[in-house]
Motif scaffolding. Structure first.
Motif, PDB file in Angstrom:
ATOM      1  N   CYS A 133       0.822  -1.203   0.000  1.00 34.97           N
ATOM      2  CA  CYS A 133       0.000   0.000   0.000  1.00 34.97           C
ATOM      3  C   CYS A 133       0.865   1.266   0.000  1.00 34.97           C
ATOM      4  O   CYS A 133       1.808   1.383  -0.780  1.00 34.97           O
ATOM      5  CB  CYS A 133      -0.945  -0.055   1.197  1.00 34.97           C
ATOM      6  N   THR A 134       0.594   2.199   0.887  1.00 27.14           N
ATOM      7  CA  THR A 134       1.314   3.469   0.910  1.00 27.14           C
ATOM      8  C   THR A 134       2.687   3.365   1.565  1.00 27.14           C
ATOM      9  O   THR A 134       3.377   4.379   1.709  1.00 27.14           O
ATOM     10  CB  THR A 134       0.478   4.538   1.628  1.00 27.14           C
ATOM     11  N   GLY A 135       3.104   2.169   1.923  1.00 25.74           N
ATOM     12  CA  GLY A 135       4.485   1.986   2.386  1.00 25.74           C
ATOM     13  C   GLY A 135       5.485   2.410   1.325  1.00 25.74           C
ATOM     14  O   GLY A 135       6.660   2.665   1.619  1.00 25.74           O
ATOM     15  N   ALA A 136       5.025   2.529   0.075  1.00 27.58           N
ATOM     16  CA  ALA A 136       5.892   2.997  -1.010  1.00 27.58           C
ATOM     17  C   ALA A 136       6.442   4.393  -0.721  1.00 27.58           C
ATOM     18  O   ALA A 136       7.549   4.734  -1.162  1.00 27.58           O
ATOM     19  CB  ALA A 136       5.121   3.004  -2.328  1.00 27.58           C
ATOM     20  N   PHE A 137       5.689   5.205   0.038  1.00 21.69           N
ATOM     21  CA  PHE A 137       6.178   6.546   0.368  1.00 21.69           C
ATOM     22  C   PHE A 137       7.410   6.477   1.261  1.00 21.69           C
ATOM     23  O   PHE A 137       8.328   7.290   1.132  1.00 21.69           O
ATOM     24  CB  PHE A 137       5.073   7.356   1.053  1.00 21.69           C
ATOM     25  N   VAL A 138       7.446   5.505   2.170  1.00 20.95           N
ATOM     26  CA  VAL A 138       8.619   5.344   3.031  1.00 20.95           C
ATOM     27  C   VAL A 138       9.835   4.990   2.179  1.00 20.95           C
ATOM     28  O   VAL A 138      10.916   5.571   2.332  1.00 20.95           O
ATOM     29  CB  VAL A 138       8.367   4.263   4.100  1.00 20.95           C
ATOM     30  N   LEU A 139       9.647   4.040   1.262  1.00 24.99           N
ATOM     31  CA  LEU A 139      10.745   3.668   0.374  1.00 24.99           C
ATOM     32  C   LEU A 139      11.166   4.854  -0.491  1.00 24.99           C
ATOM     33  O   LEU A 139      12.358   5.064  -0.731  1.00 24.99           O
ATOM     34  CB  LEU A 139      10.335   2.492  -0.509  1.00 24.99           C
ATOM     35  N   GLY A 140      10.188   5.615  -0.942  1.00 30.65           N
ATOM     36  CA  GLY A 140      10.505   6.773  -1.776  1.00 30.65           C
ATOM     37  C   GLY A 140      11.315   7.812  -1.042  1.00 30.65           C
ATOM     38  O   GLY A 140      12.299   8.343  -1.575  1.00 30.65           O
ATOM     39  N   HIS A 141      10.941   8.105   0.199  1.00 25.60           N
ATOM     40  CA  HIS A 141      11.686   9.087   0.983  1.00 25.60           C
ATOM     41  C   HIS A 141      13.094   8.594   1.311  1.00 25.60           C
ATOM     42  O   HIS A 141      13.988   9.402   1.573  1.00 25.60           O
ATOM     43  CB  HIS A 141      10.935   9.423   2.266  1.00 25.60           C
ATOM     44  N   ALA A 142      13.277   7.279   1.271  1.00 19.87           N
ATOM     45  CA  ALA A 142      14.618   6.721   1.488  1.00 19.87           C
ATOM     46  C   ALA A 142      15.416   6.656   0.194  1.00 19.87           C
ATOM     47  O   ALA A 142      16.552   6.180   0.183  1.00 19.87           O
ATOM     48  CB  ALA A 142      14.500   5.321   2.103  1.00 19.87           C
ATOM     49  N   ALA A 175      -4.177  -5.844  -1.184  1.00 18.18           N
ATOM     50  CA  ALA A 175      -3.291  -6.207  -2.284  1.00 18.18           C
ATOM     51  C   ALA A 175      -1.981  -6.790  -1.756  1.00 18.18           C
ATOM     52  O   ALA A 175      -1.272  -7.492  -2.480  1.00 18.18           O
ATOM     53  CB  ALA A 175      -3.005  -4.998  -3.171  1.00 18.18           C
ATOM     54  N   GLY A 176      -1.657  -6.510  -0.489  1.00 20.81           N
ATOM     55  CA  GLY A 176      -0.470  -7.111   0.105  1.00 20.81           C
ATOM     56  C   GLY A 176      -0.577  -8.623   0.175  1.00 20.81           C
ATOM     57  O   GLY A 176       0.426  -9.339   0.124  1.00 20.81           O
ATOM     58  N   ILE A 177      -1.816  -9.133   0.294  1.00 22.21           N
ATOM     59  CA  ILE A 177      -2.037 -10.580   0.290  1.00 22.21           C
ATOM     60  C   ILE A 177      -1.725 -11.138  -1.095  1.00 22.21           C
ATOM     61  O   ILE A 177      -1.052 -12.170  -1.231  1.00 22.21           O
ATOM     62  CB  ILE A 177      -3.487 -10.905   0.701  1.00 22.21           C
ATOM     63  N   ASP A 178      -2.201 -10.459  -2.140  1.00 25.21           N
ATOM     64  CA  ASP A 178      -1.897 -10.878  -3.514  1.00 25.21           C
ATOM     65  C   ASP A 178      -0.378 -10.912  -3.736  1.00 25.21           C
ATOM     66  O   ASP A 178       0.150 -11.848  -4.338  1.00 25.21           O
ATOM     67  CB  ASP A 178      -2.517  -9.908  -4.515  1.00 25.21           C
TER      68      ASP A 178
END
Length: 316
Positions: free
Chosen positions: A107-116, A163-166
């Motif tokens: 989900c929006t965990g992508a923002f954490v990766l993006g900021h890193a 979608a994390g389950i998928d």
């Protein structure tokens, strides 16, 4: 044995964590002990962390005490992912992903990766409601707006929440074969592969801007008369502009062409009728301006990956 670590921070979304971890846990029931997934949670704070729904979670260890490497390192989403930056976590992630075989986000965990700085040059996705925000925040990432999950080299990202389950099922299938992933999906009462992508859950057309302009007047007129025939020329006439000038102004103001707007508005209208009424497909097609069920079916397939009948069955 493969190690899977989930990194938690204040205000994370609990289901983003629990869904994928449950997939790996159920997979362990079918695997020999030496092939089990070893699951662990890492926290940015010592002690319990509060999820966005108020539940307190005690992590296995603090990120400073984490092992040197993991086979899969995951970051969940939640308000704490897109509203906060967590500098200590970002600094830790930059080093941790270099030691991980794979890393990813739910989900929006992508923002954490993006900021890193971990999304640049990668094809990624996130929850449909945040894809535009992710694109603007990290222009060097290639954001896919419709996929349930996206794999690009050693990075795997998923769409919203479940979608994390998928995504986790796809990881299990890659590690141990499709049959095992299917068995896990059956235990969890989910499908191995969903029909369509994230577009089926999101409106295709953004709300018309509240301030009045020649363009918004045309938009509102079209929305009120979707069952009528429209062309760029007719819409331009409503705005008292030439077709060429109108098309250029419309695209600049709405971020889509006039005909894309018309098509998206008709699909969204049909979706609403399919969700809230028992009208025959022929009537839905007429009221939405498609003219025929066949034309509506073609556009639903192109935009949503579903037929109108499948959409009704899934969402009504």
């Amino acid at each position: 044995m493969k190690t899977v670590a989930m990194v938690l921070f204040p205000d994370f979304l609990l289901l983003d964590m629990a869904g994928p971890m449950e997939v790996f846990s159920v997979a362990n029931r079918y695997l020999k002990p030496e092939c089990h997934y070893q699951l662990t949670t890492l926290g940015t704070e010592r002690g319990a962390l509060r999820a966005s729904n108020g539940v307190m979670v005690h992590t296995d260890r603090h990120i400073e005490d984490a092992s040197a490497a993991y086979d899969l390192l995951l970051v969940p989403g939640g308000p704490g992912a897109y509203n906060e930056k967590h500098p200590p976590l970002l600094a830790w992630l930059k080093g941790a992903v270099k030691r991980a075989e794979r890393y990813g986000s739910i989900c929006t965990g992508a923002f954490v990766l993006g900021h890193a700085g971990l999304l640049d040059g990668y094809r990624v996705t996130t929850h449909w409601n945040y894809t535009e925000r992710l694109t603007k925040a990290f222009p060097n990432a290639k954001v896919a707006t419709d996929q349930i999950y996206v794999e690009d080299r050693n990075l795997i990202t998923s769409g919203g929440v479940t979608a994390g389950i998928d995504m986790a099922l796809a990881v299990v299938a890659g590690d141990h074969g499709k049959k095992l992933a299917q068995d896990v999906a059956k235990v969890l009462l989910v499908v191995m592969k969903r029909q369509g992508g994230q577009a089926q859950f999101s409106p295709l057309m953004a709300a018309v801007a509240p301030h009045e302009t020649p363009i918004t007047r045309v938009q509102n007129h079209v929305l009120e008369h979707l069952d009528e025939a429209f062309s760029v020329e007719r819409m331009a006439g409503l705005a008292n502009m030439s077709a060429r000038h109108f098309a250029r102004m419309f695209t600049r103001e709405v971020n889509m062409t006039p005909m894309d707007f018309l098509q998206s508005a008709r699909i969204d209208c049909a979706r609403n009728l399919l969700e809230t009424s028992d009208l025959p497909l022929k009537t839905v097609a007429y009221k939405s301006g498609f003219g025929s069920v066949r034309h509506m079916r073609i556009l639903f397939g192109e935009k949503l990956g579903l037929t109108p009948a499948q959409y009704r069955e899934q969402f009504s």
